[in-house]
Design an enzyme around this catalytic site. Structure first.
Site, PDB file in Angstrom:
ATOM      1  N   TRP A  86       0.811  -1.220   0.000  1.00  0.00           N
ATOM      2  CA  TRP A  86       0.000   0.000   0.000  1.00  0.00           C
ATOM      3  C   TRP A  86       0.848   1.276   0.000  1.00  0.00           C
ATOM      4  CZ3 TRP A  86       1.595   2.706   4.149  1.00  0.00           C
ATOM      5  CH2 TRP A  86       2.109   1.988   5.243  1.00  0.00           C
ATOM      6  N   LYS A 138      -1.876  -8.450  -7.629  1.00  0.00           N
ATOM      7  CA  LYS A 138      -2.747  -8.431  -6.450  1.00  0.00           C
ATOM      8  C   LYS A 138      -2.254  -7.269  -5.579  1.00  0.00           C
ATOM      9  CE  LYS A 138      -4.892  -9.338  -2.592  1.00  0.00           C
ATOM     10  NZ  LYS A 138      -4.614  -7.969  -2.042  1.00  0.00           N
ATOM     11  N   PRO A 139      -2.897  -6.099  -5.736  1.00  0.00           N
ATOM     12  CA  PRO A 139      -2.480  -4.950  -4.924  1.00  0.00           C
ATOM     13  C   PRO A 139      -2.952  -5.108  -3.481  1.00  0.00           C
ATOM     14  CG  PRO A 139      -4.407  -4.391  -6.225  1.00  0.00           C
ATOM     15  CD  PRO A 139      -4.041  -5.800  -6.620  1.00  0.00           C
ATOM     16  N   GLY A 159       6.801  -6.390   0.706  1.00  0.00           N
ATOM     17  CA  GLY A 159       6.049  -6.266   1.955  1.00  0.00           C
ATOM     18  C   GLY A 159       6.891  -6.705   3.129  1.00  0.00           C
ATOM     19  N   SER A 160       6.221  -7.225   4.140  1.00  0.00           N
ATOM     20  CA  SER A 160       6.933  -7.517   5.392  1.00  0.00           C
ATOM     21  C   SER A 160       7.787  -8.775   5.278  1.00  0.00           C
ATOM     22  CB  SER A 160       5.924  -7.700   6.527  1.00  0.00           C
ATOM     23  OG  SER A 160       5.230  -8.909   6.340  1.00  0.00           O
ATOM     24  N   GLU A 194      11.043  -8.324  -1.840  1.00  0.00           N
ATOM     25  CA  GLU A 194      11.571  -7.019  -1.430  1.00  0.00           C
ATOM     26  C   GLU A 194      10.936  -6.759  -0.074  1.00  0.00           C
ATOM     27  OE1 GLU A 194      11.881  -3.612  -0.517  1.00  0.00           O
ATOM     28  OE2 GLU A 194      10.769  -2.870  -2.273  1.00  0.00           O
ATOM     29  N   LEU A 195      11.711  -6.993   0.997  1.00  0.00           N
ATOM     30  CA  LEU A 195      11.120  -7.054   2.341  1.00  0.00           C
ATOM     31  C   LEU A 195      11.550  -5.872   3.206  1.00  0.00           C
ATOM     32  CD1 LEU A 195      11.640 -10.911   2.752  1.00  0.00           C
ATOM     33  CD2 LEU A 195       9.683  -9.700   1.798  1.00  0.00           C
ATOM     34  N   CYS A 247      10.201   1.395   2.838  1.00  0.00           N
ATOM     35  CA  CYS A 247      11.124   0.398   3.407  1.00  0.00           C
ATOM     36  C   CYS A 247      12.561   0.889   3.353  1.00  0.00           C
ATOM     37  CB  CYS A 247      10.947  -0.937   2.712  1.00  0.00           C
ATOM     38  SG  CYS A 247      11.232  -0.839   0.973  1.00  0.00           S
ATOM     39  N   GLU A 249      11.585  -1.910  11.989  1.00  0.00           N
ATOM     40  CA  GLU A 249      11.100  -0.767  11.218  1.00  0.00           C
ATOM     41  C   GLU A 249       9.909  -0.112  11.911  1.00  0.00           C
ATOM     42  OE1 GLU A 249      11.178  -1.268   6.387  1.00  0.00           O
ATOM     43  OE2 GLU A 249       9.833  -2.462   7.556  1.00  0.00           O
TER      44      GLU A 249
HETATM   45  C1  SIN Z   1       9.378   0.667  -0.771  1.00  0.00           C
HETATM   46  O1  SIN Z   1       9.214   1.285   0.255  1.00  0.00           O
HETATM   47  O2  SIN Z   1       9.025  -0.519  -0.841  1.00  0.00           O
HETATM   48  C2  SIN Z   1       9.975   1.269  -1.997  1.00  0.00           C
HETATM   49  C3  SIN Z   1      10.633   2.554  -1.804  1.00  0.00           C
HETATM   50  C4  SIN Z   1      11.255   3.128  -3.048  1.00  0.00           C
HETATM   51  O3  SIN Z   1      11.101   2.608  -4.161  1.00  0.00           O
HETATM   52  O4  SIN Z   1      11.953   4.123  -2.910  1.00  0.00           O
END
Ligand code: SIN
Length: 491
Positions: free
Chosen positions: A157, A181-182, A234-235, A256-257, A290, A387
């Site tokens: 999100w 799947k958003p 995500g997480s 990508e966590l 992230c 985080e």
């Molecule tokens: C993310 O928070 O997953 C991506 C951040 C970004 O692309 O800079």
């Protein structure tokens, strides 16, 4: 209530797009405006059975899509990017409405999102294989790059558009069809992208969007032998579950966590630049990225000056509804995000942290919180261990470079890291000593489409963006071709 008026109202869809049509469902899920707490609308809450239909439809398209040329795919990706830019304002309004980020940031995200389509469209034409020098005269050896196949992408999100295009761009460019799947919190941006993908000329099976609760849809992706690739942002907790389940059918997976980005300021740093970088890195998207700086490590001798300058900048941030003029910090995404931030602040305070600015829920109420700086934070505080995903900058002083390396590398994650110094020798030394997929030196914003984005350790597997990003959606096929030197005997 926000209710932004759109120039192109057909971009706002409340159906899912799969199996060739916009489809509704009796089971619906509510989508809430995080700024007002009011309902924006509802979208289908799809089941495993509906997901299966989308997968079968994707599989049929996959065979055709894989045979198209890179040049053709590049053209459609370019069309899609151009359409996104043409509808930038509407797309940004939808994003701010459902996600809460300031409108200017949403506009920036639409450009960022479109850049992945443009970049990977260009890469589509350059997916070269290899001719490999042979070990025998009559053999020719080749390596071809082929699409992995049907790719399911599960997106978060916090970047409702860019995380879709950062995955769909390379997948489509490589010749893979995509089922997106958003997040159930921000489906409307994804549905608007599906409208534009159709307009750009993509066949309906090339880019489908399924809405609803994640579990039934993700489980169907994981169990289907037709889905060959899963990409998730995500997480770390959910990433581990997906990794384990994907093993059953040995699917390719990119993750990508979460990160826990350190932001290190050495005594020889340009402090004005360091504060500028800290503001960019920490407060982008109200601290909900992230790669947001999560732990500030500041060398003792400059700690008072850096803290004072940071507090001055943070206390000027304008908090409010993302649609309001001049707002720089929106609401947290929901009450869960808000509660986590509160927990981190209380925990840091209980372990001796001193609040320098902020620290309280914002007077606007709801999910709004004051941007906060805490100093004297201890290493074992929650906000240093995990985080926060919110507007909290906790600061810890350190004495030596070795201390900084040890603290940076403690913990299980390694996504982004930032440091400020003017010493060139230290730049190499420190960059090489820290465990991170991305290192930003004297700069607070590292994200762009040309670079490999991703993490080490529990921050993920694989890279997105850059010339490497497309490889996540390609298989190498080796061709061993015999009988290629019929005249060999005559020499
Ligand atoms: C993310 O928070 O997953 C991506 C951040 C970004 O692309 O800079």
């Amino acid at each position: 209530m926000n209710d932004p008026s759109l120039a192109c109202t057909s971009l706002f869809r409340t159906s899912s797009f799969y199996a060739g049509h916009w489809q509704s469902s009796e089971k619906r899920i509510r989508v809430i405006d995080p700024a007002s707490g009011e309902e924006i609308g509802t979208v289908p809450n799809l089941s495993g059975e509906e997901t299966r239909k989308a997968i079968e439809f994707a599989d049929a398209e996959q065979r055709r899509w894989a045979k198209t040329t890179g040049k053709y795919r590049a053209k459609l990706l370019r069309n899609w990017a151009d359409l996104m830019l043409l509808h930038k304002e509407d797309l940004a309004k939808i994003m701010t409405w459902e996600q809460g980020k300031p409108l200017s940031e949403s506009m920036g995200e639409i450009e960022y999102a479109a850049s992945f389509l443009e970049w990977f469209g260009e890469e589509a034409k350059r997916t070269y294989g290899d001719v490999i020098p042979s070990h025998r005269q009559e053999l020719r050896l080749l390596a071809l790059r082929e699409p992995v196949g049907v790719s399911a992408i599960l997106t978060p999100w916090n970047f409702p558009s860019a995380m879709i295009t950062r995955k769909a761009g390379p997948a489509l460019a490589a010749g893979c069809v995509v089922i997106a799947k958003p997040s159930e919190l921000t489906p409307f941006s994804a549905l608007a992208l599906a409208v534009l993908a159709q307009e750009a000329g993509f066949p309906s099976g090339a880019f489908q969007v399924l809405t609803g609760e994640p579990e039934p849809i993700a489980n169907e992706f994981l169990e289907s032998s037709l889905v060959r690739k899963i990409s998730f942002t995500g997480s770390t907790r959910v990433g581990k579950i997906l990794l384990e389940k994907a093993a059953k059918s040995v699917k390719r997976i990119s993750l990508e966590l979460g990160g826990n980005a350190p932001f290190v300021v050495f005594s020889d740093a340009d402090l004005k630049e360091a504060v500028k970088g800290a503001m960019l890195s920490k407060f982008r998207n109200t601290g909900q990225t992230c790669v947001c700086a999560n732990r500030f490590l500041v060398e003792q001798s400059v700690l008072p000056e850096f803290s004072a300058r940071l507090v001055e900048a943070v206390s000027k941030l304008k908090v409010g509804n993302g649609f309001d003029e001049g707002v720089q910090q929106g609401p947290l995404i929901n009450s869960l995000g808000f509660a986590k931030l509160r927990r981190h602040i209380e925990d840091a305070r209980s372990r001796g942290g001193k609040i320098l600015t902020g620290g309280k829920p914002h007077s606007l109420g709801g999910n709004f919180h004051e941007p906060t700086v805490i100093t004297g934070v201890s290493e074992d505080s929650l906000c240093f261990q995990e985080e926060t995903f919110g507007p909290l900058a906790p600061i810890l002083g350190f004495k030596t470079e070795e201390d900084a390396v040890r603290i940076v590398n403690s913990g299980k994650t390694g996504l982004a890291s930032y440091f400020y110094t003017t010493d060139p020798a230290r730049i190499w030394r420190f960059s090489e000593s820290i465990e991170a997929g991305m290192v930003s030196i004297n700069e607070g914003l590292l994200s762009t489409e040309q670079v490999p984005f991703g993490g080490v350790k529990e921050s993920g597997i694989g890279r997105e963006g850059s010339r490497y990003g497309i490889e996540e959606y390609q298989e190498l096929k080796y061709l061993c071709w015999g009988g290629q030197d019929p005249l060999a005997d005559s020499f």
